[in-house]
Motif scaffolding. Structure first.
Motif, short mmCIF file in Angstrom:
data_model
loop_
_atom_site.label_atom_id
_atom_site.label_comp_id
_atom_site.label_asym_id
_atom_site.label_seq_id
_atom_site.Cartn_x
_atom_site.Cartn_y
_atom_site.Cartn_z
N LEU A 9 109.04 94.18 37.04
CA LEU A 9 107.75 93.70 36.93
C LEU A 9 107.89 92.29 36.17
CD1 LEU A 9 105.63 96.77 35.40
CD2 LEU A 9 105.26 95.58 37.68
N GLU A 10 108.98 91.91 35.28
CA GLU A 10 109.31 90.81 34.83
C GLU A 10 109.17 89.55 35.88
OE1 GLU A 10 112.86 88.44 32.48
OE2 GLU A 10 112.58 90.75 32.23
N TYR A 11 109.72 90.07 37.12
CA TYR A 11 109.80 89.00 38.26
C TYR A 11 108.85 88.96 39.49
CZ TYR A 11 114.36 87.84 35.64
OH TYR A 11 115.08 87.44 34.67
N LEU A 12 108.19 90.15 39.23
CA LEU A 12 107.14 90.65 40.59
C LEU A 12 106.29 89.41 41.14
CD1 LEU A 12 106.37 93.08 42.09
CD2 LEU A 12 104.41 93.15 40.42
N ASP A 13 105.93 88.26 40.27
CA ASP A 13 105.13 87.24 40.66
C ASP A 13 106.05 85.99 41.06
OD1 ASP A 13 102.67 88.60 40.28
OD2 ASP A 13 102.70 88.08 38.40
N ASN A 14 107.33 86.23 40.93
CA ASN A 14 108.24 84.93 41.35
C ASN A 14 108.85 85.07 42.71
OD1 ASN A 14 110.25 83.36 41.77
ND2 ASN A 14 110.95 83.20 39.41
N SER A 15 108.23 84.42 43.46
CA SER A 15 108.49 84.34 44.94
C SER A 15 109.91 83.87 45.24
CB SER A 15 107.58 83.49 45.48
OG SER A 15 107.70 82.19 45.53
N ASN A 16 110.47 83.61 44.38
CA ASN A 16 112.09 83.31 44.50
C ASN A 16 112.90 84.52 44.46
OD1 ASN A 16 111.86 80.52 45.36
ND2 ASN A 16 111.44 80.07 43.33
N VAL A 17 112.21 85.73 43.95
CA VAL A 17 113.08 86.75 43.61
C VAL A 17 112.49 87.83 44.51
CG1 VAL A 17 113.57 88.69 41.75
CG2 VAL A 17 113.31 86.21 41.31
N MET A 18 113.68 88.67 45.12
CA MET A 18 113.17 89.81 45.98
C MET A 18 114.23 90.87 45.37
SD MET A 18 111.97 91.58 48.52
CE MET A 18 112.27 92.65 49.61
N ILE A 19 113.73 92.06 45.01
CA ILE A 19 114.50 93.33 44.38
C ILE A 19 114.04 94.41 45.49
CG2 ILE A 19 114.74 94.71 42.55
CD1 ILE A 19 113.91 92.30 40.66
N PHE A 20 115.04 95.00 45.79
CA PHE A 20 114.70 96.15 46.53
C PHE A 20 115.81 97.30 46.29
CE2 PHE A 20 117.40 93.60 49.39
CZ PHE A 20 118.33 94.65 49.71
N ASN A 21 115.61 98.45 46.41
CA ASN A 21 116.44 99.56 46.45
C ASN A 21 116.82 100.24 47.47
OD1 ASN A 21 115.90 99.60 43.40
ND2 ASN A 21 114.18 100.74 43.38
N VAL A 22 118.13 100.55 47.59
CA VAL A 22 118.39 101.14 48.90
C VAL A 22 118.81 102.76 48.33
CG1 VAL A 22 120.49 101.43 50.25
CG2 VAL A 22 119.65 99.24 49.55
N ILE A 23 118.47 103.76 48.79
CA ILE A 23 118.55 105.17 48.44
C ILE A 23 119.77 105.62 49.60
CG2 ILE A 23 116.65 105.90 49.66
CD1 ILE A 23 116.33 108.32 47.73
N TYR A 24 120.87 106.43 49.06
CA TYR A 24 121.60 107.26 49.91
C TYR A 24 121.46 108.62 49.59
CZ TYR A 24 123.56 102.62 50.45
OH TYR A 24 123.81 101.39 50.83
N ASP A 25 121.77 109.43 50.67
CA ASP A 25 122.22 111.00 50.52
C ASP A 25 120.85 111.43 50.20
OD1 ASP A 25 124.93 110.24 50.54
OD2 ASP A 25 125.01 110.31 48.36
N GLN A 26 119.93 111.32 50.96
CA GLN A 26 118.73 111.83 50.96
C GLN A 26 118.69 113.31 50.63
OE1 GLN A 26 115.07 110.93 52.78
NE2 GLN A 26 116.17 109.54 54.32
#
Length: 108
Positions: A9-26
């Motif tokens: 949430l700290e970086y949510l409005d910063n268009s220069n930051v992209m955060i994503f999660n990768v999930i393994y082993d469903q």
């Protein structure tokens, strides 16, 4: 993961930051859908990437950056799509923020 949510949430409005999660082993124990339902719709994109290396997965995002199986993993890619930093194991929010802020400073 409320602490991680706060960081995102700290970086949510910063268009220069992209955060994503990768999930393994469903289904070990949750599916990608289950994890998504537990979260907040403003928080990172979640990607299902098959099995982790620990369970024999190959050709995954994980295997592009790591050979060890320790989780979690953190990969920081800069604005020119170059690997900036990677770390296997836990990191505090402050450690992650320091790296993100360094990357943002280098853009200027």
């Amino acid at each position: 993961m409320p602490a991680a949510d706060e960081l995102v949430l700290e970086y949510l409005d910063n268009s220069n930051v992209m955060i994503f999660n990768v999930i393994y082993d469903q289904f070990q124990p949750y599916s990608c859908f289950d994890w998504a339902n537990e979260g907040n719709n403003e928080l990172p994109v979640m990607i299902s990437d098959g099995s982790s290396m620990d369970l024999g997965g190959q050709n995954t995002l994980e295997s592009l950056f790591f050979t060890e199986t320790q989780m979690p993993k953190h990969v920081f890619i800069d604005h020119e799509l170059r690997l900036y930093y990677k770390h296997a194991g836990s990191m505090s929010n402050s450690e992650v923020s320091i790296i993100i802020n360094e990357m943002l400073d280098e853009m200027e």
